[in-house]
Design a protein around this motif. Structure first.
Motif, PDB file in Angstrom:
ATOM      1  N   TYR A  50     -17.610  -4.837 -41.872  1.00 17.89           N
ATOM      2  CA  TYR A  50     -16.301  -4.831 -42.527  1.00 17.89           C
ATOM      3  C   TYR A  50     -16.008  -6.275 -42.933  1.00 17.89           C
ATOM      4  O   TYR A  50     -16.149  -7.193 -42.127  1.00 17.89           O
ATOM      5  CB  TYR A  50     -15.224  -4.288 -41.586  1.00 17.89           C
TER       6      TYR A  50
ATOM      7  N   GLU B 273     -15.630  -1.974 -46.561  1.00 15.39           N
ATOM      8  CA  GLU B 273     -16.676  -1.444 -45.680  1.00 15.39           C
ATOM      9  C   GLU B 273     -17.966  -1.488 -46.472  1.00 15.39           C
ATOM     10  O   GLU B 273     -18.026  -0.975 -47.593  1.00 15.39           O
ATOM     11  CB  GLU B 273     -16.389  -0.015 -45.235  1.00 15.39           C
TER      12      GLU B 273
ATOM     13  N   TRP C   2      -7.305   6.997 -48.023  1.00 16.13           N
ATOM     14  CA  TRP C   2      -7.249   5.556 -47.767  1.00 16.13           C
ATOM     15  C   TRP C   2      -5.996   4.897 -48.327  1.00 16.13           C
ATOM     16  O   TRP C   2      -5.789   3.699 -48.140  1.00 16.13           O
ATOM     17  CB  TRP C   2      -8.495   4.868 -48.317  1.00 16.13           C
TER      18      TRP C   2
ATOM     19  N   ASN D 203      -8.777  -2.419 -41.327  1.00 14.05           N
ATOM     20  CA  ASN D 203      -7.922  -2.574 -42.501  1.00 14.05           C
ATOM     21  C   ASN D 203      -6.444  -2.375 -42.207  1.00 14.05           C
ATOM     22  O   ASN D 203      -5.677  -2.017 -43.079  1.00 14.05           O
ATOM     23  CB  ASN D 203      -8.390  -1.666 -43.654  1.00 14.05           C
TER      24      ASN D 203
ATOM     25  N   CYS E  31     -10.110  -5.406 -48.456  1.00 15.79           N
ATOM     26  CA  CYS E  31     -10.742  -4.880 -47.238  1.00 15.79           C
ATOM     27  C   CYS E  31     -11.959  -4.061 -47.649  1.00 15.79           C
ATOM     28  O   CYS E  31     -11.832  -3.095 -48.404  1.00 15.79           O
ATOM     29  CB  CYS E  31      -9.780  -3.998 -46.458  1.00 15.79           C
TER      30      CYS E  31
ATOM     31  N   ASP F  87     -11.807   2.544 -39.565  1.00 14.23           N
ATOM     32  CA  ASP F  87     -11.556   2.568 -41.005  1.00 14.23           C
ATOM     33  C   ASP F  87     -11.364   4.018 -41.436  1.00 14.23           C
ATOM     34  O   ASP F  87     -12.346   4.768 -41.483  1.00 14.23           O
ATOM     35  CB  ASP F  87     -12.731   1.948 -41.757  1.00 14.23           C
TER      36      ASP F  87
END
Length: 358
Positions: free
Chosen positions: A292, A166, A205, A145, A164, A140
């Motif tokens: 996750y 975490e 991200w 993801n 998605c 990640d």
């Protein structure tokens, strides 16, 4: 054919990468680079905590490693606080004709639409002129993801939203720079940490959101949306990386969101605690202290929770292992790929081929 591999760094991810390379039937560890002078001359097996020698001594001599003519470099050096320097390193590797899998900079996981073309073009040109491929991935940003959610969408009839997540307790995560400087845990609540500076979350991200959008053939609104929630400590908290005093930053929830016509369609969310009892209103892992979670909202609704922990029981150790192994196990596929920047959308199925215990 056995591929000759150099491991670049022996830190929290690199030490596990050494063990992974040693265990992989198609890979041979031929060199190890270290930045710490105290590690120079040490056997790779000892640096990886294997309690045995591998017959490969660590060095800080880059040219000596290039002279080994490796087929690939597994690059796991810290990049979060030295992005441009890391890109320069990766550019040199591929320009020399060496295929590379790397844990960062994470923006290179899928940089298209994320950074200006003139930032991407030099490394792509270097790779193509050198006849080499570069793949940036991990867990990640990475498998949790990109491959995992996109694979799940193959079961969908209609997709309303991809989420998605975490969900993790970072108290045993040993990365003082990441914890103290990038996130700002233990800093005053009004401290402007690097990661929560507007635009930085999208840089780190946004690659996840944009790659999922590409995989689903979705045109997103611009810019991506960032949401941040920061929570102070209600008591003093000790972690392996930083001490967190009461009233300072102790937990954070952030989202990077791709919208279509103002509606959330692709959401990357992190729920980061530094003690398990913090923020009980936030999602918690179904099992253990770190997971996750992927949700595909639509017809049908789909949810997968991927929990992990090492044999020691620590999910932060297993987080480093899965990051390393996603890279190590991808080496043969990346070596076989066409020269250039290779994303998860370009690779065939990567498995743990040859790793079943016998």
């Amino acid at each position: 054919m056995t591929l000759r591999v150099v491991e670049w760094s022996t830190g929290t991810v690199g030490r596990h990468a050494i063990a992974g390379i040693d265990a992989h039937p198609d890979l041979e560890l031929v060199g190890v680079w270290v930045s710490d002078p105290a590690k120079v001359g040490k056997d790779a097996g000892r640096l990886a905590g294997l309690d045995r020698d591998l017959g490969v001594l660590a060095t800080d001599d880059r040219e000596a490693l290039f002279a080994l003519k490796p087929d690939a470099i597994v690059h796991t050096a810290m990049t979060d606080d030295r992005i441009m320097e890391a890109i320069a390193d990766l550019t040199e590797f591929v320009s020399r004709g060496i295929d590379v899998v790397s844990s960062g900079p994470v923006l290179l996981q899928y940089p298209y639409g994320l950074v200006p073309d003139d930032m991407i073009t030099p490394i792509v040109d270097a790779a193509r002129s050198g006849g080499a491929s570069l793949h940036v991935n991990g867990i990640d940003p990475g498998f949790a993801n990109d491959v995992l959610p996109l694979s799940m969408t193959s079961l969908s009839q209609q997709i309303d939203k991809v989420v998605c997540m975490e969900i993790a307790d970072y108290s045993t995560y040993y990365q003082p720079v990441v914890m103290g400087e990038l996130f700002g845990f233990g800093k005053p609540m009004d401290h402007q940490s690097m990661i929560f500076t507007p635009g930085v979350l999208s840089m780190a991200w946004g690659s996840v959101v944009r790659q999922i959008a590409k995989g689903l053939d979705v045109a997103l609104d611009e810019p991506l949306v960032e949401r941040v929630e920061k929570v102070p400590a209600d008591r003093d908290v000790d972690t392996v990386s930083v001490a967190i005093a009461e009233g300072t930053l102790a937990a954070a929830h952030f989202e990077v969101v791709g919208q279509v016509n103002g509606e959330d369609r692709i959401v990357l969310a992190h729920y980061t605690r530094t003690s398990p009892e913090q923020c009980p209103e936030w999602p918690t892992p179904d099992s253990g202290d770190g997971s996750y979670r992927i949700e595909i909202h639509g017809e049908p609704f789909l949810r997968v929770e991927m929990s992990h922990h090492a044999r020691t029981g620590d999910h932060n150790v297993s987080g480093m292992i899965v990051t390393a192994q996603r890279l190590v196990n991808a080496v043969p596929a990346v070596v076989a790929a066409e020269p250039g920047l290779v994303t998860a959308l370009d690779l065939p199925l990567v498995t743990g081929r040859g790793l079943v215990a016998t």
